[in-house]
Design a protein around this motif. Structure first.
Motif, mmCIF file in Angstrom:
data_model
loop_
_atom_site.group_PDB
_atom_site.id
_atom_site.type_symbol
_atom_site.label_atom_id
_atom_site.label_comp_id
_atom_site.label_asym_id
_atom_site.label_seq_id
_atom_site.Cartn_x
_atom_site.Cartn_y
_atom_site.Cartn_z
ATOM 1 N N ARG A 106 0.808 -1.209 0.000
ATOM 2 C CA ARG A 106 0.000 0.000 0.000
ATOM 3 C C ARG A 106 0.849 1.270 0.000
ATOM 4 O O ARG A 106 0.381 2.331 0.352
ATOM 5 N N GLY A 107 2.086 1.166 -0.395
ATOM 6 C CA GLY A 107 2.972 2.329 -0.386
ATOM 7 C C GLY A 107 2.860 3.153 -1.652
ATOM 8 O O GLY A 107 2.400 2.691 -2.693
ATOM 9 N N ALA A 108 3.287 4.403 -1.547
ATOM 10 C CA ALA A 108 3.326 5.299 -2.707
ATOM 11 C C ALA A 108 4.525 6.220 -2.548
ATOM 12 O O ALA A 108 4.925 6.553 -1.435
ATOM 13 N N GLU A 109 5.088 6.639 -3.670
ATOM 14 C CA GLU A 109 6.269 7.493 -3.664
ATOM 15 C C GLU A 109 6.121 8.525 -4.783
ATOM 16 O O GLU A 109 5.889 8.164 -5.937
ATOM 17 N N VAL A 110 6.238 9.798 -4.436
ATOM 18 C CA VAL A 110 6.174 10.868 -5.431
ATOM 19 C C VAL A 110 7.575 11.058 -6.008
ATOM 20 O O VAL A 110 8.554 11.147 -5.278
ATOM 21 N N ASP A 170 9.764 15.778 -8.747
ATOM 22 C CA ASP A 170 9.066 17.013 -8.349
ATOM 23 C C ASP A 170 7.562 16.922 -8.606
ATOM 24 O O ASP A 170 6.957 17.828 -9.173
ATOM 25 N N SER A 171 6.994 15.812 -8.240
ATOM 26 C CA SER A 171 5.547 15.560 -8.332
ATOM 27 C C SER A 171 5.035 15.363 -9.755
ATOM 28 O O SER A 171 3.840 15.469 -10.013
ATOM 29 N N LEU A 172 5.921 15.055 -10.695
ATOM 30 C CA LEU A 172 5.475 14.772 -12.057
ATOM 31 C C LEU A 172 5.028 13.323 -12.224
ATOM 32 O O LEU A 172 4.226 13.015 -13.096
ATOM 33 N N ARG A 173 5.563 12.434 -11.392
ATOM 34 C CA ARG A 173 5.200 11.025 -11.457
ATOM 35 C C ARG A 173 5.001 10.494 -10.049
ATOM 36 O O ARG A 173 5.518 11.056 -9.085
ATOM 37 N N VAL A 174 4.258 9.411 -9.968
ATOM 38 C CA VAL A 174 4.076 8.735 -8.691
ATOM 39 C C VAL A 174 4.223 7.237 -8.927
ATOM 40 O O VAL A 174 3.751 6.699 -9.932
ATOM 41 N N ARG A 175 4.925 6.576 -8.020
ATOM 42 C CA ARG A 175 5.077 5.123 -8.080
ATOM 43 C C ARG A 175 4.242 4.557 -6.941
ATOM 44 O O ARG A 175 4.429 4.926 -5.785
ATOM 45 N N VAL A 176 3.307 3.674 -7.284
ATOM 46 C CA VAL A 176 2.423 3.106 -6.264
ATOM 47 C C VAL A 176 2.528 1.589 -6.281
ATOM 48 O O VAL A 176 2.812 0.984 -7.307
ATOM 49 N N GLN A 177 2.266 1.008 -5.137
ATOM 50 C CA GLN A 177 2.248 -0.446 -5.048
ATOM 51 C C GLN A 177 0.867 -0.960 -5.410
ATOM 52 O O GLN A 177 -0.118 -0.208 -5.437
ATOM 53 N N ALA A 178 0.795 -2.245 -5.660
ATOM 54 C CA ALA A 178 -0.406 -2.863 -6.228
ATOM 55 C C ALA A 178 -1.638 -2.841 -5.327
ATOM 56 O O ALA A 178 -2.747 -3.019 -5.805
ATOM 57 N N LEU A 198 -2.370 11.915 -3.024
ATOM 58 C CA LEU A 198 -1.730 13.025 -3.723
ATOM 59 C C LEU A 198 -2.335 14.373 -3.359
ATOM 60 O O LEU A 198 -1.660 15.394 -3.386
ATOM 61 N N ALA A 199 -3.611 14.396 -3.024
ATOM 62 C CA ALA A 199 -4.280 15.647 -2.671
ATOM 63 C C ALA A 199 -3.661 16.275 -1.414
ATOM 64 O O ALA A 199 -3.727 17.486 -1.240
#
Length: 110
Positions: free
Chosen positions: A82-86, A89-97, A108-109
């Motif tokens: 359930r992790g996420a990483e921006v 500079d907030s152009l992309r986000v890597r999220v787990q499944a 992100l909000a």
């Protein structure tokens, strides 16, 4: 890798509940495993392949076309992934499944 799934995951009601999605199909898996790492998923895939047992990953989100399960082994990655990483500079986000689009948007909000 855990030898057996967590408590209750072998009971029919638990297997049906975890396999259910919004499609009109219902395939009850033989068992459900909540994988906590990529190494566990890899070991489960190798074991299922050797045994000839179909394996389906169950990520976050909602399935409309019966991707949520089959009759073999259901590997639930929603609980631990359930992790996420921006990035950039907030152009992309890597999220787990394990995250849904709604959860990523809310994250992100912030």
């Amino acid at each position: 890798m855990r030898e057996r799934p967590g408590p209750g995951l072998d009971r029919a009601a638990e297997r049906i509940a975890l396999a259910h999605d919004v499609s009109p199909y219902l395939f009850t898996p033989q068992t459900v495993v909540r994988a906590a790492s990529a190494a566990e998923v890899g070991a489960l895939m190798a074991g299922a392949s050797r045994a000839g047992v179909p394996l389906t990953l169950r990520p976050g989100g909602t399935s409309l076309a019966r991707q949520a399960g089959r009759s073999g082994l259901l590997v639930d990655v929603r609980s631990h992934w359930r992790g996420a990483e921006v990035l950039d500079d907030s152009l992309r986000v890597r999220v787990q499944a394990g995250l849904t689009v709604r959860q990523v948007s809310a994250w992100l909000a912030r």
